[in-house]
Design a protein around this motif. Structure first.
Motif, PDB file in Angstrom:
ATOM      1  N   ARG A  48       7.213  16.184   9.614  1.00 26.19           N
ATOM      2  CA  ARG A  48       7.624  15.250  10.661  1.00 26.19           C
ATOM      3  C   ARG A  48       7.159  13.837  10.331  1.00 26.19           C
ATOM      4  NH1 ARG A  48       4.933  17.072  15.169  1.00 26.19           N
ATOM      5  NH2 ARG A  48       6.008  19.054  15.055  1.00 26.19           N
ATOM      6  N   LEU A  49       5.900  13.709   9.880  1.00 27.69           N
ATOM      7  CA  LEU A  49       5.355  12.393   9.526  1.00 27.69           C
ATOM      8  C   LEU A  49       6.125  11.778   8.359  1.00 27.69           C
ATOM      9  CD1 LEU A  49       3.325  10.080   9.312  1.00 27.69           C
ATOM     10  CD2 LEU A  49       1.712  11.638   8.231  1.00 27.69           C
ATOM     11  N   VAL A  50       6.323  12.553   7.304  1.00 30.21           N
ATOM     12  CA  VAL A  50       6.973  12.004   6.108  1.00 30.21           C
ATOM     13  C   VAL A  50       8.424  11.625   6.413  1.00 30.21           C
ATOM     14  CG1 VAL A  50       7.730  12.582   3.767  1.00 30.21           C
ATOM     15  CG2 VAL A  50       5.415  13.168   4.512  1.00 30.21           C
ATOM     16  N   ASP A  51       9.114  12.455   7.210  1.00 31.94           N
ATOM     17  CA  ASP A  51      10.492  12.136   7.592  1.00 31.94           C
ATOM     18  C   ASP A  51      10.567  10.845   8.393  1.00 31.94           C
ATOM     19  OD1 ASP A  51      11.924  14.100   6.363  1.00 31.94           O
ATOM     20  OD2 ASP A  51      11.973  15.467   8.091  1.00 31.94           O
ATOM     21  N   ALA A  80       5.046  13.985  -2.624  1.00 30.91           N
ATOM     22  CA  ALA A  80       6.431  13.535  -2.429  1.00 30.91           C
ATOM     23  C   ALA A  80       6.506  12.597  -1.246  1.00 30.91           C
ATOM     24  CB  ALA A  80       7.340  14.734  -2.167  1.00 30.91           C
ATOM     25  N   ASP A  81       7.477  11.670  -1.290  1.00 26.80           N
ATOM     26  CA  ASP A  81       7.650  10.782  -0.150  1.00 26.80           C
ATOM     27  C   ASP A  81       8.855  11.189   0.708  1.00 26.80           C
ATOM     28  OD1 ASP A  81       9.736   9.947  -1.711  1.00 26.80           O
ATOM     29  OD2 ASP A  81       9.293   7.808  -1.553  1.00 26.80           O
ATOM     30  N   THR A  82       9.384  12.387   0.449  1.00 27.82           N
ATOM     31  CA  THR A  82      10.368  12.958   1.376  1.00 27.82           C
ATOM     32  C   THR A  82       9.908  14.383   1.706  1.00 27.82           C
ATOM     33  OG1 THR A  82      11.727  14.034  -0.292  1.00 27.82           O
ATOM     34  CG2 THR A  82      12.220  11.708   0.185  1.00 27.82           C
ATOM     35  N   ILE A  93      11.863   4.772   8.339  1.00 26.65           N
ATOM     36  CA  ILE A  93      11.498   3.386   8.655  1.00 26.65           C
ATOM     37  C   ILE A  93      11.271   2.566   7.397  1.00 26.65           C
ATOM     38  CG2 ILE A  93       9.709   1.969   9.710  1.00 26.65           C
ATOM     39  CD1 ILE A  93       9.413   4.275  11.784  1.00 26.65           C
ATOM     40  N   GLN A  94      10.552   3.126   6.433  1.00 33.69           N
ATOM     41  CA  GLN A  94      10.185   2.351   5.241  1.00 33.69           C
ATOM     42  C   GLN A  94       9.927   3.334   4.105  1.00 33.69           C
ATOM     43  OE1 GLN A  94       6.950  -0.311   6.193  1.00 33.69           O
ATOM     44  NE2 GLN A  94       6.747  -1.010   4.089  1.00 33.69           N
ATOM     45  N   PRO A  95      10.974   3.692   3.336  1.00 38.61           N
ATOM     46  CA  PRO A  95      10.827   4.741   2.317  1.00 38.61           C
ATOM     47  C   PRO A  95       9.695   4.422   1.345  1.00 38.61           C
ATOM     48  CG  PRO A  95      13.130   4.094   2.546  1.00 38.61           C
ATOM     49  CD  PRO A  95      12.329   3.127   3.368  1.00 38.61           C
ATOM     50  N   GLY A  96       8.890   5.415   1.042  1.00 38.84           N
ATOM     51  CA  GLY A  96       7.849   5.252   0.025  1.00 38.84           C
ATOM     52  C   GLY A  96       6.497   4.860   0.562  1.00 38.84           C
ATOM     53  N   VAL A  97       6.422   4.386   1.824  1.00 36.48           N
ATOM     54  CA  VAL A  97       5.131   3.877   2.305  1.00 36.48           C
ATOM     55  C   VAL A  97       4.175   5.021   2.664  1.00 36.48           C
ATOM     56  CG1 VAL A  97       5.729   3.590   4.753  1.00 36.48           C
ATOM     57  CG2 VAL A  97       4.029   2.101   3.709  1.00 36.48           C
ATOM     58  N   VAL A  98       4.733   6.145   3.105  1.00 41.53           N
ATOM     59  CA  VAL A  98       3.875   7.312   3.358  1.00 41.53           C
ATOM     60  C   VAL A  98       4.263   8.423   2.381  1.00 41.53           C
ATOM     61  CG1 VAL A  98       3.220   9.123   4.996  1.00 41.53           C
ATOM     62  CG2 VAL A  98       3.471   6.769   5.795  1.00 41.53           C
ATOM     63  N   VAL A 107       0.832  -1.205   0.000  1.00 37.23           N
ATOM     64  CA  VAL A 107       0.000   0.000   0.000  1.00 37.23           C
ATOM     65  C   VAL A 107       0.863   1.251   0.000  1.00 37.23           C
ATOM     66  CG1 VAL A 107      -1.919  -1.045   1.263  1.00 37.23           C
ATOM     67  CG2 VAL A 107      -0.088   0.114   2.528  1.00 37.23           C
ATOM     68  N   ARG A 108       0.211   2.368  -0.285  1.00 40.32           N
ATOM     69  CA  ARG A 108       0.806   3.680  -0.178  1.00 40.32           C
ATOM     70  C   ARG A 108      -0.146   4.505   0.666  1.00 40.32           C
ATOM     71  NH1 ARG A 108       2.339   7.495  -5.140  1.00 40.32           N
ATOM     72  NH2 ARG A 108       0.078   7.396  -5.370  1.00 40.32           N
ATOM     73  N   ILE A 109       0.350   4.983   1.810  1.00 44.10           N
ATOM     74  CA  ILE A 109      -0.488   5.809   2.674  1.00 44.10           C
ATOM     75  C   ILE A 109      -0.280   7.261   2.266  1.00 44.10           C
ATOM     76  CG2 ILE A 109      -0.943   6.532   5.057  1.00 44.10           C
ATOM     77  CD1 ILE A 109       0.002   3.767   5.968  1.00 44.10           C
ATOM     78  N   LEU A 110      -1.375   7.914   1.884  1.00 45.27           N
ATOM     79  CA  LEU A 110      -1.322   9.302   1.445  1.00 45.27           C
ATOM     80  C   LEU A 110      -1.680  10.185   2.624  1.00 45.27           C
ATOM     81  CD1 LEU A 110      -3.397   8.666  -1.785  1.00 45.27           C
ATOM     82  CD2 LEU A 110      -0.899   8.589  -1.529  1.00 45.27           C
ATOM     83  N   ALA A 111      -0.865  11.189   2.870  1.00 49.75           N
ATOM     84  CA  ALA A 111      -1.113  12.035   4.040  1.00 49.75           C
ATOM     85  C   ALA A 111      -1.175  13.495   3.646  1.00 49.75           C
ATOM     86  CB  ALA A 111      -0.011  11.824   5.077  1.00 49.75           C
TER      87      ALA A 111
END
Lengths: 450, 450
Positions: free
Chosen positions: B259-262, B231-233, B267-272, B165-169
């Motif tokens: 803060r969330l994306v960092d 973006a995921d960063t 922990i797991q690049p790309g998941v959020v 999955v990809r969690i979008l925030a």
């Protein structure tokens, strides 16, 4: 904005008691699955017509309708199921082509009844049912199996500290055959009268048998003698025969009940008792019927009831006779965790270890340690706010969390057992709590004599 | 007499698929408990007034009433809950005195919505929610924790073969601050317009922003540029700042999302992934908001959504701000076992071993062997009817039971693996199937490329 809105008859447990309930349910599931019963889940609603008893919709039923429904909704009014047997019978008929018979399933779900709430009686409550359903004909040995699986389940619950039970069994064929052998025809009236035995006593049952079933004094006396018979061995059969009534259906029912009591006696003497006054209210039973007393809590009523039904499920061409028994999880819970609680969880959270945070800048490292421990199957929480030593300990103590972990880059990690006060160095890749501390335990409350 | 009564939007699974669902739920529970979330269960009904949104009762609500209720029932009309957040908020207010805050709970139960059933949308469906609720103020780091716990849960599900999955925030403060910084005041209208981005496209969102929120061409363009950022960063922060809008609330929201994306990236690049068009429909969110795409199944809609709410729960004196996220178990299941199924259980019953019965007189001994095996944790069933060798094998084969056990008083016991045909002598006190055969497994269906 949420407001308090307690509803009488709709029990909700605090987190520590929910741990007790989950443990009860897990032990039930495990027992049912060891015996080959498949997990099943049915929807909460049925067409109102399917919830009718004797063609009448009971006033206990909760009707369900869309608040602003369209016309198609009112053509098909729905209600919440009041048991798990009716939805299961419908499921079997609907999916018969995809099921292998005999089909054994268990189902643990809430049911709803609009009764007046009282001790052990709720408007929403969880039931745990097992049933065996066959195509066309159901072998009699399943009438022996089903109560014995429940006996196993209660045996598993004893490990938690649940009191032992006595499963009371009778057979509708025995009762019907006996009544017919006496010359009585209105069998439903006989069953209805006997069903009141414990509530109103033998004398008034005699009066009911006279007024409702047209029983003579001699017929009343014979039925009341039958109803008084009780035994945990097949010896009861001689007592029945000594009453001098003969009927082929009586023989069939007697043979079936003897088989059940004998089989139960071989496995666990005393757990199944033939009690010939047991009739059960529901009209669909056709063979064995069961009720269950929680010993020391007989006033609670039956905690596990059921029986054989030969014609509940049919699609017109085929019938699906079955036998099942239903354990009242919420009713049982009301004694386990209620006013005079018997059981308690050792903590109110799953957490075994709290990672202390003394400075918000250390949170990322605390999170990393938490993940290391979780990866090895240890339930861990991280302190919600940086605070001093004492506050962290109190946070853990209030929830019953046994261990507090101190992350320290310089002197290394340490973990404290806050019950003993013992604090030791620990490596997050190696340290493991004793097995009994990993998850909350459910224990008998000190002083409970059950 | 039960009849078939299929109801559109009320899914029920066949036994093998229920094994898949149970496995999914077990992995979710395990993940939530490893993270310190306590199990909770609330009643199915709430007072209708508690189910109102913006003071209005939605037409999706199913009302519940006793069919022949007394006057006290109509004074307090009820409905089935449409999510697990509203009942949880009510539970917190009601039981605040018995809870320790911050309180972390998970809840896996059905909810009901009278929507038009369609792909992945049901009228009764199971949700799995986690929430953290605090007293008075909730630390921001919980807005990071909650989606990361769900990321862990989806990671655990991948072992079964569930797609990643990809969690979008996004953050409501960021959106609100940006709109205010642009000089717009009708924030609900801005959010409602942005929420339609994926459905109607940027051009028509621009039109809505003009008509509903009074946005000028320049304001529309700025908002649409913001909405396109993804973006995921934490690099996205520079893109936001480059739009030249300033506002204190924007800074707050931006900081929180960074803060969330960092943290997720560590922990797991790309998941959020920060996706600034995410607005969420519900009015009660006040900070982070989340949606989740099942990769390769984006058309299914979000499988896991939530956000921070600061004023959902209050008893007048205290407020209980929280953050939560809700996984749609039934929606996920509709892809796992539906038309193009991805997963299947290795058998439709829990049973690992069938004890053959070739003569009814041997049933008691077969039952005894079954009990010996069960006592050692092996799920066992006994043949329902005495029959010949071939029929017993077919009975097991039809259910996927891997082993058939032959009881024989003279030559000893033998057990046959019906997949390989291998048959060996076996002692019921010693023989154990290979670990992978003890319980049904859930496996990816051959040919599924997810």
């Amino acid at each position: 904005m949420a407001q308090a809105a307690r509803l009488s008859g709709f029990p909700e447990w605090l987190p520590a008691d929910r741990i007790v309930e989950e443990r009860v349910i897990d032990l039930l599931k495990h027992t049912f699955e060891l015996n080959g019963y498949a997990a099943l889940h049915t929807r909460a609603v049925e067409p109102l017509s399917a919830l009718a008893k004797d063609g009448e919709i009971d006033k206990e039923i909760f009707a369900v309708s869309r608040l602003h429904g369209d016309p198609s909704d009112s053509r098909n009014p729905m209600g919440l199921h009041f048991d798990l047997t009716v939805p299961f019978a419908r499921y079997v008929v609907e999916n018969a082509g995809h099921l292998s018979f005999p089909f054994k399933r268990y189902q643990i779900q809430p049911v709803w009844r609009g009764e007046r709430p009282q001790d052990g009686r709720f408007r929403e409550f969880i039931q745990a049912d097992i049933d065996v359903v066959a195509e066309d004909s159901l072998a009699d040995h399943f009438e022996v199996e089903v109560p014995l699986v429940m006996a196993q389940a209660f045996d598993a619950l004893r490990e938690l500290g649940v009191p032992p039970v006595r499963i009371l069994a009778n057979n509708r064929k025995l009762l019907e055959g006996f009544a017919r052998g006496l010359g009585l025809d209105d069998i439903p009236a006989v069953l209805r009268s006997l069903d009141k035995y414990d509530k109103i006593g033998p004398e008034r049952v005699g009066e009911l048998l006279a007024s409702d079933a047209g029983a003579s004094a001699a017929q009343q006396q014979a039925l009341l003698k039958l109803a008084a018979i009780e035994a945990d061995t097949s010896s009861f059969a001689d007592e029945v025969l000594a009453l001098g009534v003969t009927d082929p259906l009586l023989d069939e029912g007697l043979e079936s009940l003897v088989r059940l009591v004998d089989a139960a006696h071989r496995i666990q003497p005393g757990v199944v008792v033939a009690q010939l006054k047991i009739a059960r209210g529901l009209d669909y039973y056709t063979g064995s019927v069961y009720e269950t007393q929680l010993l020391g809590h007989e006033s609670l009523g039956s905690v596990c009831s059921g029986g054989r039904y030969d014609s509940l499920a049919s699609n017109g061409k085929k019938t699906y006779p079955g036998v099942g028994i239903s354990l009242g999880v919420s009713r049982l819970m009301s004694r386990l965790v209620g006013k005079n609680r018997m059981l308690a969880a050792t903590r109110s959270v799953p957490t075994a270890v709290l990672i202390a945070v003394t400075d918000e800048r250390g949170r990322a490292e605390a999170d990393a340690v938490a993940m290391q421990l979780r990866r090895r199957g240890i339930p861990v929480d991280v302190a919600p706010a940086a605070s001093k030593f004492g506050k962290q300990i109190r946070f853990a103590d209030r929830r019953g969390i046994p261990y507090v972990w101190f992350v320290d880059g310089e002197t290394g990690h340490e973990v404290k057992d806050i019950r003993s006060g013992e604090q030791v160095s620990a490596d997050p890749e190696l340290w493991t709590p004793p097995a009994e501390d990993v998850w909350p335990r459910v224990e008998r409350v000190a002083g409970d004599e059950a």
